[in-house]
Motif scaffolding. Structure first.
Motif, short mmCIF file in Angstrom:
data_model
loop_
_atom_site.label_atom_id
_atom_site.label_comp_id
_atom_site.label_asym_id
_atom_site.label_seq_id
_atom_site.Cartn_x
_atom_site.Cartn_y
_atom_site.Cartn_z
N ALA A 443 1.28 -1.18 0.11
CA ALA A 443 0.19 -0.41 0.01
C ALA A 443 0.43 0.85 -0.01
CB ALA A 443 -0.57 -0.46 0.62
N GLY A 444 2.07 1.14 -0.91
CA GLY A 444 2.75 2.26 -0.65
C GLY A 444 3.81 2.41 0.89
N TRP A 445 3.13 1.75 1.92
CA TRP A 445 4.64 1.67 2.36
C TRP A 445 5.66 0.78 2.42
CZ3 TRP A 445 4.39 4.47 6.90
CH2 TRP A 445 2.80 5.44 7.79
N GLU A 446 7.28 2.03 3.25
CA GLU A 446 8.29 0.74 2.97
C GLU A 446 7.94 0.23 4.43
OE1 GLU A 446 10.52 0.52 0.20
OE2 GLU A 446 8.62 1.48 -0.54
N ARG A 447 8.00 -1.56 4.37
CA ARG A 447 8.29 -2.04 5.94
C ARG A 447 9.84 -3.11 5.53
NH1 ARG A 447 2.37 -4.59 6.61
NH2 ARG A 447 3.01 -5.70 4.90
N ALA A 448 10.59 -3.21 7.03
CA ALA A 448 11.36 -4.33 7.05
C ALA A 448 10.39 -5.08 6.88
CB ALA A 448 12.19 -3.25 7.90
N ASN A 449 10.90 -6.04 5.72
CA ASN A 449 10.88 -7.34 5.19
C ASN A 449 11.73 -8.35 6.28
OD1 ASN A 449 8.43 -6.73 4.42
ND2 ASN A 449 8.50 -6.95 2.20
N TRP A 450 13.32 -8.70 5.89
CA TRP A 450 14.45 -8.92 7.09
C TRP A 450 15.19 -8.06 7.19
CZ3 TRP A 450 18.35 -10.19 3.53
CH2 TRP A 450 18.18 -10.26 2.77
N PHE A 451 16.12 -8.64 8.07
CA PHE A 451 18.06 -7.31 8.69
C PHE A 451 18.42 -8.31 7.58
CE2 PHE A 451 14.12 -5.77 10.66
CZ PHE A 451 14.19 -4.02 10.55
N ALA A 452 19.28 -7.42 6.83
CA ALA A 452 20.51 -8.21 6.24
C ALA A 452 21.57 -8.51 7.60
CB ALA A 452 21.09 -7.79 4.90
N ALA A 453 22.26 -9.84 7.36
CA ALA A 453 23.55 -9.71 7.97
C ALA A 453 24.31 -8.99 8.25
CB ALA A 453 24.39 -10.42 8.63
N GLU A 454 25.58 -8.53 8.93
CA GLU A 454 27.19 -7.22 7.79
C GLU A 454 27.84 -8.45 7.03
OE1 GLU A 454 29.23 -4.67 8.29
OE2 GLU A 454 27.65 -4.49 10.22
N GLY A 455 27.43 -6.94 6.23
CA GLY A 455 28.21 -7.86 5.01
C GLY A 455 27.73 -8.72 3.90
N GLN A 456 25.92 -8.73 4.23
CA GLN A 456 25.19 -9.53 3.48
C GLN A 456 24.48 -8.63 2.32
OE1 GLN A 456 21.82 -11.28 5.61
NE2 GLN A 456 21.38 -12.79 3.74
N ALA A 457 24.86 -8.39 1.41
CA ALA A 457 23.71 -8.14 0.11
C ALA A 457 22.60 -7.71 0.78
CB ALA A 457 24.19 -8.88 -0.97
N ARG A 458 22.25 -6.07 0.67
CA ARG A 458 20.60 -5.91 0.74
C ARG A 458 19.84 -6.27 -0.06
NH1 ARG A 458 21.68 -0.79 5.03
NH2 ARG A 458 23.53 -1.62 6.27
N GLU A 459 19.23 -7.14 -0.75
CA GLU A 459 18.53 -7.26 -1.84
C GLU A 459 18.20 -9.00 -1.50
OE1 GLU A 459 22.00 -8.92 -5.36
OE2 GLU A 459 20.88 -6.07 -4.80
N TYR A 460 16.72 -9.59 -2.17
CA TYR A 460 16.48 -10.20 -2.50
C TYR A 460 17.45 -11.49 -3.01
CZ TYR A 460 12.31 -9.28 0.50
OH TYR A 460 11.54 -8.95 1.05
N GLU A 461 17.18 -12.84 -3.32
CA GLU A 461 17.52 -13.64 -4.72
C GLU A 461 16.90 -14.73 -4.59
OE1 GLU A 461 21.33 -15.72 -3.17
OE2 GLU A 461 22.13 -13.00 -3.48
N TYR A 462 15.78 -14.75 -5.58
CA TYR A 462 13.84 -15.15 -5.43
C TYR A 462 15.09 -16.47 -5.44
CZ TYR A 462 13.05 -10.18 -5.20
OH TYR A 462 12.48 -9.17 -4.79
N SER A 463 14.05 -17.25 -5.55
CA SER A 463 13.58 -18.81 -5.84
C SER A 463 12.64 -19.69 -5.59
CB SER A 463 14.66 -19.90 -5.17
OG SER A 463 14.70 -19.85 -3.96
N TRP A 464 11.69 -20.71 -5.75
CA TRP A 464 10.26 -21.21 -5.36
C TRP A 464 11.06 -21.85 -3.76
CZ3 TRP A 464 5.73 -19.96 -6.40
CH2 TRP A 464 5.88 -19.37 -7.65
N GLY A 465 12.56 -22.20 -3.57
CA GLY A 465 12.52 -23.00 -2.46
C GLY A 465 13.42 -21.53 -1.56
N ARG A 466 14.41 -22.34 -0.34
CA ARG A 466 14.26 -21.20 0.84
C ARG A 466 15.55 -20.12 0.08
NH1 ARG A 466 16.35 -25.22 5.74
NH2 ARG A 466 14.00 -25.84 5.33
N GLN A 467 15.27 -18.47 0.63
CA GLN A 467 15.83 -17.67 -0.42
C GLN A 467 17.07 -17.52 0.35
OE1 GLN A 467 13.35 -14.59 -1.87
NE2 GLN A 467 11.58 -16.40 -2.35
N ASN A 468 17.77 -16.58 -0.06
CA ASN A 468 18.53 -15.93 0.30
C ASN A 468 18.78 -15.73 2.10
OD1 ASN A 468 17.46 -13.60 -0.99
ND2 ASN A 468 19.81 -13.07 -0.13
N TRP A 469 17.48 -14.91 2.70
CA TRP A 469 17.08 -14.87 3.81
C TRP A 469 16.73 -15.56 4.41
CZ3 TRP A 469 12.50 -15.22 4.45
CH2 TRP A 469 11.27 -14.75 3.56
N PHE A 470 16.56 -16.79 4.58
CA PHE A 470 15.80 -17.89 5.01
C PHE A 470 16.54 -17.91 6.93
CE2 PHE A 470 15.67 -22.27 6.51
CZ PHE A 470 14.12 -21.77 6.61
#
Length: 811
Positions: A443-470
């Motif tokens: 609905a236009g709101w920016e919401r924190a979906n997950w928090f990256a660890a130090e040195g981890q890329a702050r972006e999704y790597e999409y898949s149908w299985g366990r994604q990079n933020w699992f």
């Protein structure tokens, strides 16, 4: 002028396939006093140049339902009206060039099977047999729908128009609507011009089927209809000998679709970055017009087509076509009554699936208008999901450059939009961003979906299985269950209801008893007369005459519209969403954290579950609501936006092991606890008792909307029950629309799913038919969940699998 009547029951604006379908279905429902007004000629604008693909495979259950209706209708339409529709059920094939795409197709096929759509997985060899011209050397797999097809879009619209006329509807061409008149918050008619002469039709219902003109038409009436035109390209070859009637072919990994027609071959494109059109408005004489060719833009699609189908290397080009179509910010069209104006209905913004969508959409909208309720849950296309800011032209121009391409993009779970971001931000946004937040948008709101660890890329790597933020989510989940986590839930919709009659009014619209002591929080639903759930919310009594309603951010406009529709007495309803931030402190250590930063007493005696009070926190003030959506001890802190950053800093500095958590973990925690999610598990077609929410219904308090339906259901018994499932195999993932298999037979879809990190496997919710059965009989069956064509054993429970006695929330 004599052809245009002075009065009508309903006026439909726009003579494309959408308007013709609405007229046809309203007339079929028995409304004969209907007028359709078209500014030029029927089908001009977009319908006349549509590709005419009729596909039933959709990403969700109810969209599949609507598409299947369209296909079934179009097959019968020629016999009914005598208008040749060109409808041929040549079938369709969607091919996958990657394993990820193949999984998506198989998941969609499972959804189709739930609703009885004929679908089969086919091998590359079988594809080649059905489509001999196709290069299948790199095809991983495919699905075939034999009852899909193609049609002549113009003639389908004309057949619908004739069917409407046959039942008494009037269709007037060359009549331009200039404005919609209104009084007392409702439409009263339309003003129009025909051959330079003005006129007026008085009516009760107006339906905006204006296509790419729809946004401006709606805005003139104060109605939000966010859509924008984009250029859409396709190419038609010269005749090719022996081509025949081939299935419609989709190669989404190459952004292309193909169809054979009259001995020629067509290729169309949904390129990743589209070209918005009409930013400065659409010229007055635009009718059966085309847009300039752009070979450079189309070239990558054509080059891939030459490899995929070598005939394109030698076939001559008959037509290179470019025409405008309207797209929406989320790739879903709009239907329903506008929340801003009673009697103003919408069916527009079809995102290039208007031919396949309009049959079902017209049926559903006509039912909604004539019966006062939708035939089934239509929330994903409901106009009430649109946010007022989304009608901004700059926002739309940027966003639709992405949404056109998303039609054929991989529809991965948790996929985020890339364009038009950052419009609505919490006061904590920069704090969270600095600490590794990866944001999503709702609905236009920016919401924190997950928090990256130090040195981890702050972006999704999409898949149908366990994604990079699992693993990130697993750590956040552990913190909530064992220590304390903080969620920024500022995006909650917040509504103040106040006035002398506020209590009586809310007693009428809420199923639970809200006539409680000041400071009490009540979990409740707002029901429709069928007992279906219109809203899932909490109501907090702030004073004798004032309440705060808290709703999901995505449903705020819907909920405001429902409240205003039923407004009664001396009551004021105000959207106060932007006034307060919400910091949710959740977990067994949340009491210790709050006691470290506030002099207030957070013990059970001083602050029991389900109560609210004002507290000092740091050097600020907040209202502390003791509630939870994760199934743990916790508080929601409502803080004025000017003090939110300070309160966050105070909490963080307390050094009590607080972990920042995102919305993905909020969802995985709530599904372990069996908490329902509005729009997935509970909708306006789901009876509150069958959803397992009877504990929040107090039928003895007196009359309220839906009470009679509740009493009838209690007397007659449940036809289905909401059941929680956990896969025994810890590896598969559940999202939604996987099939529930009971004793070997598909009985319905998973309504929502996520990974239960504490329970150790994927968890889903879904309804199981149970007419005449006890709870024990429901649980005595053997259950599996079908995921992308494979079936996995599942445990089933009617009680929450996590903390079934809710002891942890009252620690």
């Amino acid at each position: 002028m004599s052809l245009v009547p002075k009065t009508a029951r309903a006026v439909i604006i726009g003579g494309g396939i959408s308007g013709c379908s609405v007229a046809y279905h309203l007339a079929r429902a028995g409304w004969t006093d209907i007028v359709l007004l078209e500014r030029k000629r029927l089908t001009s604008g977009t319908t006349w140049h549509a590709a005419g693909l009729i596909g039933q495979l959709r990403g969700t259950a109810n969209m599949t339902r609507l598409a299947k209706y369209s296909a079934d209708l179009y097959v019968k339409l020629e016999a009914e009206t005598g208008v040749a529709t060109g409808m041929r059920q040549v079938g369709s094939i969607s091919v996958a060039l990657t394993a990820a795409r193949h999984e998506e197709l198989l998941r969609q096929a499972t959804t189709a099977r739930i609703f009885g759509v004929d679908v089969a997985e086919v091998s590359p060899t079988e594809v080649k047999a059905m489509y001999p011209h196709l290069n299948v050397s790199d095809v991983v797999g495919a699905v075939h729908l034999p009852l899909d097809g193609q049609c002549d879009p113009t003639n389908i619209a004309m057949a619908l128009a004739k069917g409407a006329r046959m039942r008494g509807a009037r269709i007037c061409e060359g009549v331009k609507v200039t404005s919609v008149t209104k009084a007392g918050g409702r439409v009263t008619g339309v003003d129009y011009v025909v051959e330079g002469e003005p006129g007026h039709i008085a009516c009760d219902v107006v339906v905006n089927c204006g296509g790419m003109w729809g946004r401006d038409l709606a805005e003139a009436s104060g109605v939000t209809l966010p859509l924008h035109a984009c250029e859409h390209f396709y190419l038609v070859t010269e005749p090719i000998a022996g081509l025949g009637h081939l299935p419609v072919l989709r190669v989404p990994d190459e952004c292309a679709y193909y169809k054979s027609d009259a001995g020629k071959m067509m290729i169309g494109a949904f390129e990743p970055k589209a070209k918005p059109w009409g930013m400065g408005g659409i010229r007055e004489d635009f009718e059966f017009d085309t847009l300039p060719e752009d070979w450079d833009h189309f070239q990558p699609i054509l080059e891939a087509a030459m490899e995929r189908m070598p005939m394109f290397q030698t076939a001559g080009i008959h037509t290179f076509f470019n025409g405008p179509e309207s797209f929406t910010p989320d790739d879903r069209y709009y239907m329903g009554e506008a929340p801003e104006l009673g009697g103003y209905w919408v069916a527009a913004g079809y995102n290039s699936v208007g031919i396949a969508g309009s049959g079902g959409a017209g049926m559903a909208l006509a039912h909604w208008i004539t019966e006062g309720e939708a035939p089934f849950d239509l929330w994903e296309v409901d106009i009430r999901r649109a946010q007022p800011f989304q009608r901004n032209r700059s926002y739309l121009k940027e966003r639709v450059s992405e949404t056109l391409g998303l039609l054929y993009a991989d529809h991965f779970p948790y996929r985020q939009m890339a364009t038009s971001r950052g419009v609505r931000r919490s006061p904590l946004h920069e704090h969270l961003r600095a600490r590794g937040a990866v944001f999503g948008e709702v609905a236009g709101w920016e919401r924190a979906n997950w928090f990256a660890a130090e040195g981890q890329a702050r972006e999704y790597e999409y898949s149908w299985g366990r994604q990079n933020w699992f693993e990130n989510a697993a750590a956040e989940h552990k913190a909530v269950r064992n220590s304390v986590g903080l969620f920024d839930m500022t995006s909650f919709g917040k509504i103040r209801v106040e006035g002398r009659d506020a209590c009586a009014y809310l007693q009428r619209v809420c199923a639970n008893d809200v006539d409680v002591a000041v400071g009490r929080i009540v979990y409740t639903q707002m029901l429709n007369p069928r007992g279906g759930i219109e809203s899932d919310l909490t109501v907090t009594r702030l004073s004798e005459t004032a309440y705060l309603m808290v709703v999901p951010g995505a449903t705020l406009q819907r909920d405001l519209a429902w409240l205003r529709r039923h407004l009664d007495g001396f009551v004021v309803v105000t959207d106060v969403t932007a006034a307060e931030a919400v910091l949710c402190v959740m977990g067994p250590a949340s009491r210790a954290l709050l006691q470290a930063v506030s002099p207030a007493d957070f013990s059970n005696d001083a602050h029991p579950f389900g109560t609210v009070r004002e507290i000092e926190i740091g050097m600020g003030l907040a209202r502390a609501h003791r509630v939870t959506y994760v199934g743990e001890l916790g508080w929601e802190l409502y803080v004025s936006t000017d003090q939110a950053a300070h309160v966050f800093e105070v909490l963080e500095a307390a050094d009590k092991g607080m972990v920042l958590c995102g919305l993905h973990v909020l969802d995985s925690c709530r599904i372990e606890k069996g908490y329902r999610h509005f729009g997935h598990d509970i909708t306006d077609e789901d009876h509150v008792l069958e959803a397992g929410l009877g504990f929040a219904v107090k039928s003895g308090k007196g009359d309220f909307i839906g009470r009679e339906a509740v009493l009838r259901k209690r007397e007659a018994g449940l036809l289905r029950r909401m059941v929680q499932f956990k896969l025994r195999d810890p590896m598969p993932m559940l999202y939604h629309n996987e099939a529930i298999v009971r004793d070997g037979r598909i009985v319905g879809p998973i309504t929502s799913g996520n990974y239960g990190h504490h329970l150790g496997g994927a968890v889903g919710l879904g309804y199981v038919p149970c007419a005449g059965e006890s709870a024990e009989q429901v649980l005595a069956s053997t259950y599996e969940i079908e995921v992308a064509g494979r079936r996995f054993a599942a445990d089933a429970s009617l009680a929450p699998m996590y903390d079934p006695k809710a002891e942890r929330v009252r620690m």
